[in-house]
Design an enzyme around this catalytic site. Structure first.
Site, PDB file in Angstrom:
ATOM      1  N   LYS A 111       9.706  49.494  14.705  1.00 34.01           N
ATOM      2  CA  LYS A 111      10.925  48.751  14.336  1.00 34.01           C
ATOM      3  C   LYS A 111      10.645  47.755  13.231  1.00 34.01           C
ATOM      4  CE  LYS A 111      13.805  49.583  18.287  1.00 34.01           C
ATOM      5  NZ  LYS A 111      14.690  49.109  19.324  1.00 34.01           N
ATOM      6  N   LYS A 192      16.215  63.377  19.954  1.00 36.90           N
ATOM      7  CA  LYS A 192      17.064  63.035  21.100  1.00 36.90           C
ATOM      8  C   LYS A 192      18.402  62.479  20.636  1.00 36.90           C
ATOM      9  CE  LYS A 192      15.893  58.287  22.081  1.00 36.90           C
ATOM     10  NZ  LYS A 192      15.887  57.278  23.106  1.00 36.90           N
ATOM     11  N   LYS A 195      22.074  56.443  20.144  1.00 39.51           N
ATOM     12  CA  LYS A 195      23.189  55.547  19.849  1.00 39.51           C
ATOM     13  C   LYS A 195      23.454  55.593  18.366  1.00 39.51           C
ATOM     14  CE  LYS A 195      22.425  52.417  23.618  1.00 39.51           C
ATOM     15  NZ  LYS A 195      21.663  51.295  24.089  1.00 39.51           N
TER      16      LYS A 195
END
Ligand code: ATP
Ligand code: LTN
Length: 327
Positions: A111, A192, A195
């Site tokens: 991140k 996957k 969001k």
């Protein structure tokens, strides 16, 4: 005694992956173990948030968790920032964690490499997560595979604290959903489902209307063969549809494949099953959304229950580490 604790961040939109990979298990667990679930709003602050949006997303997520079937009479459901012990124990955990071990967290490395502004909170995030878990003497922590390292760190911090200052914390264990519980993106079935912004064609949101669901599943990427079989390596798109259809109808993907010879009917039935799965959730969500006062009330009850447990553990930790009691 088994005690389950897990948390979910109020960011982005809840999607079918969150539902089938995590939330349905939370709903099951609440009947099997003393279960505590938390909307981790403080964790959302590791990246800048729009204040009004954060408030809105937090309430909506709580309503969605209730709509999915978390029963505040059975489990404890609350918002992290309503229980101040989380922030307080997080500091003790930050002082227990080594700079080097926090630096090795792969989620931080990923991140921080991706974002322009890297907050101190993004770095110490796992210490707050450790506090979340340890405050409740949780024995089991259901999480996705990506959180494995954070739960390992939580165990290390608990063991270190106990060794330094005497027995204080229960050592928790991570539990992972069954293999195959991973829902993949409909457009890119090797990554996957995640969001994302409203309208992303590969992500089915729990609050998507039936038309949107039909459209997304109809356009799902498959392959150039025509055979319907569950084979993740060779047929990731079709296998993903089969696992979604199976999960939505309580069957294995192989069982779900029986009888199909073409992709069209498979897609139509998968869409119908997902619409049927989500309809009652959406109806309950609409009721809850119409009465925000009731959600506030339920969250206040949850926070009071959580506070009682958390404050006791925090008092124990404060005492062990040598902080002077406030009197
Ligand atoms: P994203 O990467 O989209 O933000 P996330 O894993 O960060 O997703 P969280 O709020 O952290 O989202 O996830 C809540 C729970 O949902 C976690 O237990 C996570 O493992 C699970 N989950 C998320 N995406 C999927 C998926 N595609 N399939 C199955 N489970 C999932
Ligand atoms: N880091 C987790 C969310 C989370 C959590 C927790 C999960 C915060 N605190 C405590 C389990 C237990 C995530 O990103 N999914």
């Amino acid at each position: 005694m088994t005690r389950v604790f897990s948390g979910i961040k109020p960011t982005g939109n809840v999607h079918l992956g969150n539902l089938l990979g995590a939330l349905v298990h939370w709903v099951d667990d609440q009947h099997r173990a003393d279960s505590i679930y938390c909307v981790v709003d403080l964790h959302a602050l590791t990246v800048p948030q729009d204040p009004a949006e954060l408030r809105e997303t937090t309430v909506r997520l709580a309503q969605l968790l209730l709509a999915v079937g978390l029963d505040p009479e059975v489990c404890t459901l609350f918002v992290q920032s309503h229980v101040s012990a989380h922030s307080e124990l997080a500091w003790l955990m930050e002082c227990t964690a080594a700079f080097g071990e926090l630096s090795r967290m792969t989620q931080f490395k990923d991140k921080s490499a991706k974002s322009g502004f890297v907050s101190g909170g993004l770095f110490t995030y796992p210490a707050l997560m450790a506090a979340d878990i340890l405050l409740y003497d949780a024995t089991h922590v259901p999480v996705g595979d990506d959180q494995r390292q954070h739960v390992e760190l939580t165990r290390d911090l608990a063991e270190r604290f106990n060794a330094r200052y005497g027995a204080t914390f229960v050592i928790p264990e991570a539990t992972y959903p069954r293999a195959g519980a991973r829902v993949m993106d409909l457009q890119d079935p090797t990554s996957k489902m995640s969001k994302s912004e409203d309208g992303a064609p590969g992500t089915i949101l729990v609050l998507d209307d039936p038309k949107a669901i039909e459209k997304k599943i109809k356009r799902a990427v498959t392959d150039t063969e025509v055979e319907v079989r569950y084979d993740v390596a060779a047929k990731p798109g079709v296998s993903n549809l089969l696992s979604i259809l199976g999960a939505a109808t309580g069957r294995t993907p192989d069982e779900a494949a029986v009888g199909y010879t073409q992709y069209g009917p498979l897609k139509a039935d998968t869409a119908a099953a997902v619409i049927e799965l989500l309809a009652p959730v959406q109806a309950r969500f609409a009721e809850l959304a119409a009465d925000p006062g009731e959600t506030q009330r339920l969250l206040a009850v949850g926070a009071a229950k959580a506070r009682e447990l958390a404050d006791a553990t925090l008092a124990r930790a404060r005492d062990q580490i040598g902080l002077l009691p406030p009197g």
